[in-house]
Design an enzyme around this catalytic site. Sequence first.
Site, PDB file in Angstrom:
ATOM      1  N   ASP A 266       0.878  -1.147   0.000  1.00  0.00           N
ATOM      2  CA  ASP A 266       0.000   0.000   0.000  1.00  0.00           C
ATOM      3  C   ASP A 266       0.931   1.217   0.000  1.00  0.00           C
ATOM      4  O   ASP A 266       2.119   1.115   0.332  1.00  0.00           O
ATOM      5  CB  ASP A 266      -0.963   0.000   1.195  1.00  0.00           C
ATOM      6  CG  ASP A 266      -2.170   0.897   0.918  1.00  0.00           C
ATOM      7  OD1 ASP A 266      -2.058   1.797   0.050  1.00  0.00           O
ATOM      8  OD2 ASP A 266      -3.223   0.715   1.552  1.00  0.00           O
TER       9      ASP A 266
HETATM   10  C1  BGC Z   1      -4.966   3.184  -0.200  1.00  0.00           C
HETATM   11  C2  BGC Z   1      -5.002   2.144  -1.301  1.00  0.00           C
HETATM   12  C3  BGC Z   1      -4.833   2.807  -2.624  1.00  0.00           C
HETATM   13  C4  BGC Z   1      -3.512   3.555  -2.613  1.00  0.00           C
HETATM   14  C5  BGC Z   1      -3.219   4.283  -3.894  1.00  0.00           C
HETATM   15  C6  BGC Z   1      -3.767   4.090  -0.291  1.00  0.00           C
HETATM   16  O1  BGC Z   1      -3.941   5.210   0.507  1.00  0.00           O
HETATM   17  O2  BGC Z   1      -5.004   2.554   1.042  1.00  0.00           O
HETATM   18  O3  BGC Z   1      -6.187   1.410  -1.246  1.00  0.00           O
HETATM   19  O4  BGC Z   1      -4.905   1.891  -3.652  1.00  0.00           O
HETATM   20  O5  BGC Z   1      -3.530   4.534  -1.595  1.00  0.00           O
HETATM   21  O6  BGC Z   1      -4.056   5.371  -4.054  1.00  0.00           O
END
Ligand code: BGC
Length: 739
Positions: A266
């Site tokens: 993540d």
């Molecule tokens: C989120 C993810 C997301 C990623 C990219 C993170 O803050 O938890 O689910 O895909 O950002 O935007």
Amino acid sequence: MKNVFLTAGLIVMTYTSVYAQEERTPMYLDDTQPIELRIQDALKRMTLEEKTRLSYAQGKFSSPGCPRLGIPELWMSDGPHGVRAEINWNDWGYAGWLNDSCTAFPALTCLAATWNTALSADYGKAIGEEAVYRGKDVLLGPGVNIYRTPLNGRNFEYLGEDPYLASELCVPYIEGVQKNGVAACVKHYALNNQELWRGHIDVELSDRALREIYLPAFKAAVERGHVWSIMGAYNKVRGTHATHNKLLNNDILKGEWNFDGCVITDWGAAHDTYEAAMYGLDIEMGSYTNGLTSESEFGFDDYYLGKNYLKMVKEGKIPMDVVDEKASRVLRLIFRTAMNRRKPFGAMTNEHHYQTAYNVATEGIVLLKNKELKKGQVLLPIDAGRYKKILVVGDNAVRNLIVGGGSSDLKPKYVSTPLDALIEQFGEKIEFAQGYMAGQPMYGSEEVISEAVVDSLRNEAVAKARNADLILFIGGLNKNHFQDCEGGDRKSFNLPFGQDELINNLLEVNNNMIVVIVSGNAVEMPWENKIPSIVQSWYLGSMGGVALRDVLTGKVNPSGKLPFSYPAKLEDCPAHYFGEMSYPGDSVKQEYKEDILVGYRWYDTKKIKPLYPFGHGMSYTTFSYSKPVISSDVVGNNNSVRIAVKVKNTGTVKGKETIQLYIGDEKCSLLRPKKELKGFCKVELEPQEEKIVTFNIDANALKFFDDVKQKWVAEPGKFKAYIAASSNDIRGVVELEYK
Ligand code: BGC
């Protein structure tokens, strides 16, 4: 001096040998060759620096590939409800492109509420087509974290509280996306069940809860959906960050489940070079950010899998086979996606996509309650001929609920709101009062609304309610921070923005009222027994307004069923029952004390009555179920039994019903839930039509995870199979025995 010459000499030699190799094998293995051979071929041509460079970002949403060899970049995009608008290379701002709007599909809670695997396949295919058209290689979704508490800000992006339902629905989505040569990225692996302290909270839980509740959907994504990438979660699990966690990645995901794709962090979830290298992380994204708003001065080479990783490899602290294995996985992902020359064209915002969005939206809406006012008279479907004035109250009747919510925020090309759709159909019969003010999406704070504004909106709505024949209240939560939004949890179970008071005030002058809750979570309903008709709507995407109108007016007969239980009060909810250490923890640690008793498993076993049970959802018609018939009452390791039940539409309109199969172990050496979902089937029936629905039960449906033996076990003895219309509405029971 001598040393310097020697080093320089070595560098020259390394490059000479690379180029010499290039000359000997000038042609790549093309895409008629098996991917595994092509990976080996590419690896042979790459330097150590190039191999390690595959494993970290070059911008907010891309990683670099290998430019010297023409191996392309990987472009990623959120996910999971549509393809997100373009974001700046290295900050969270939107890039302002004019060609990056999309179809907004309904949120995943709505997909879960359809209980329709064919619709999930349509959803995946359509979103995959938009992703490939937009040049994306990895779509960051679906989310399959289990709904543990109604306060979790991100439940709307997930598939509900039951591991079987989430598994069945995520697999067709993934297959649909990947048909397009776009990788799905199932997230957030694992145990990201709350947003509060998501970056560091350390989850402690039993092996049984891990295996029986929180991992099955990920396992199905890997073993049945053959997902090409998976996103490691922000939180810690048993002391180590999930994204580089030996148990989760090396032992279970890549060991037991044979996952051959990439673990992607993540955004900002990596925290250590050695752990990232050794414990299964393949691509690092978003380090030194919070994934949403914060930036930092660090460059990409400062990432944990950046220069420090290279240095540790050179020092012999990280073995070369780890580097090759990681690089192979990234190359495999690139060959499957960016370098896949046979992928379809894709398609953008076409009629078929809007139709898919509409179908999911209409099938997901749940009719929670439709009480008779007088014999044979109900408020839903709305019979507009009966009314002169229909008053629509509520901010969610006019709000664009596709924006906000965090990374699932979308820029839809088209949005229909409920008010527009209702006016389109009923014209001047429709009157509107906003009723309450919900403020704008902001991170880290909530807009303060003055008392004067609150009072005047409320007074206006109440005044109009006196003269209306019917009130249609469309409220609920929204995508603001601390509502259904990433990066924070809800602060209370109640409806926000004074809606409970407003509903009570409206009831005082007119109780001919339908309440529609738009949310991705259960909410407290202190007025529930005073409202005759209640509908659970979700974030329905581009076609939301039309879809909601068509269900309310009966053009489409509702067939959604709740993918989570609706507790009467928050303390009834298993995660909250055990106090703060269970939810939300002490900011460092938390322990999932309810263990395997999540959702209906808890309400059933503890005999706590939920306000609305898991699997509940009404229709404008009625269905009768015959007595279930079982083919044999003995299940063994090599034989399954079949249960058949006849379901009949006993009403006057066409409708769909989801028949549910639950299994309960009558006697077991350890605690098991009273019953667990092990099958479901959605059928469409014309009035008076009947269909036979069958379920196969094999030994797998009877098993629990034995934490001593560390494997799935069925204990010989008696079981019950329940055929049900919801987890609390059992229509037939048969006994069987496992020998
Ligand atoms: C989120 C993810 C997301 C990623 C990219 C993170 O803050 O938890 O689910 O895909 O950002 O935007």
